[in-house]
Scaffold this active site. Structure first.
Site, PDB file in Angstrom:
ATOM      1  N   CYS A 166       1.000  -1.139   0.251  1.00  0.00           N
ATOM      2  CA  CYS A 166       0.002  -0.246   0.138  1.00  0.00           C
ATOM      3  C   CYS A 166       0.688   1.181  -0.065  1.00  0.00           C
ATOM      4  O   CYS A 166       0.397   2.334  -0.413  1.00  0.00           O
ATOM      5  CB  CYS A 166      -0.799   0.011   1.118  1.00  0.00           C
ATOM      6  SG  CYS A 166      -0.219   0.226   2.811  1.00  0.00           S
ATOM      7  N   CYS A 212      -2.883  -3.028   8.461  1.00  0.00           N
ATOM      8  CA  CYS A 212      -2.280  -1.702   9.073  1.00  0.00           C
ATOM      9  C   CYS A 212      -1.820  -2.134  10.534  1.00  0.00           C
ATOM     10  O   CYS A 212      -0.969  -1.135  10.956  1.00  0.00           O
ATOM     11  CB  CYS A 212      -3.279  -0.844   9.073  1.00  0.00           C
ATOM     12  SG  CYS A 212      -4.452  -0.811   7.518  1.00  0.00           S
TER      13      CYS A 212
HETATM   14 FE1  FES Z   1      -1.612   0.498   4.237  1.00  0.00          FE
HETATM   15 FE2  FES Z   1      -3.432   0.853   5.982  1.00  0.00          FE
HETATM   16  S1  FES Z   1      -3.536   0.393   3.887  1.00  0.00           S
HETATM   17  S2  FES Z   1      -1.337   0.712   6.572  1.00  0.00           S
END
Ligand code: FES
Length: 141
Positions: free
Chosen positions: A36, A107
């Site tokens: 991400c 996360c």
């Molecule tokens: Fe990457 Fe939350 S989407 S840490």
């Protein structure tokens, strides 16, 4: 998306605790999730006498859950010994926030990794061997 989050997650996202840096930190953990692209930096201050974490701050460039879990992990570690802090799992962080949506559990892994990174930085500075911890990467996005 907001509806998937607990009130506590939203509260920590809107009003995160312990944001910032510790200029004379005893340990700094730098982590990032390559999928991400979110990054987290966690600072700890440790009393070397009893190895109690007296302060913790963070800077996170990431999603709302990354900010909420950073905020919560800094709250959870304060007053704990290094040994106790190492027992804090990403699930414990998520639980303390009233849970996270499944696709957001990764996360909380970032928060756990940042904490272990900061502790290992502290241990290294004191000539002690680092702790090896297995993280379950639960990235499902
Ligand atoms: Fe990457 Fe939350 S989407 S840490």
């Amino acid at each position: 998306m907001e509806g998937q989050y607990s009130d506590k997650v939203m509260e920590h996202f809107r009003n995160p605790r312990n944001v910032g840096e510790i200029a004379d930190a005893d340990g700094i953990g730098n982590v990032g999730n390559p999928v991400c692209g979110d990054i987290m930096r966690l600072y700890i201050k440790v009393d070397p006498k009893d190895e109690i974490i007296t302060d913790a701050k963070f800077k996170t460039f990431g999603c709302g859950a990354a900010i909420a879990t950073s905020s919560m992990v800094t709250e959870l570690v304060k007053g704990k010994t290094i040994e106790e802090a190492l027992k804090i799992s990403n699930h414990a962080v998520a639980e303390a926030l009233g849970g996270l949506p499944k696709i957001k559990m990764h996360c909380s892994v970032l928060a756990e990794q940042a904490l272990v990174g900061a502790i290992n930085d502290y241990l290294k500075k004191h000539g002690k061997p680092p702790i090896a911890k297995n993280f379950k990467d639960e990235h499902e996005a």
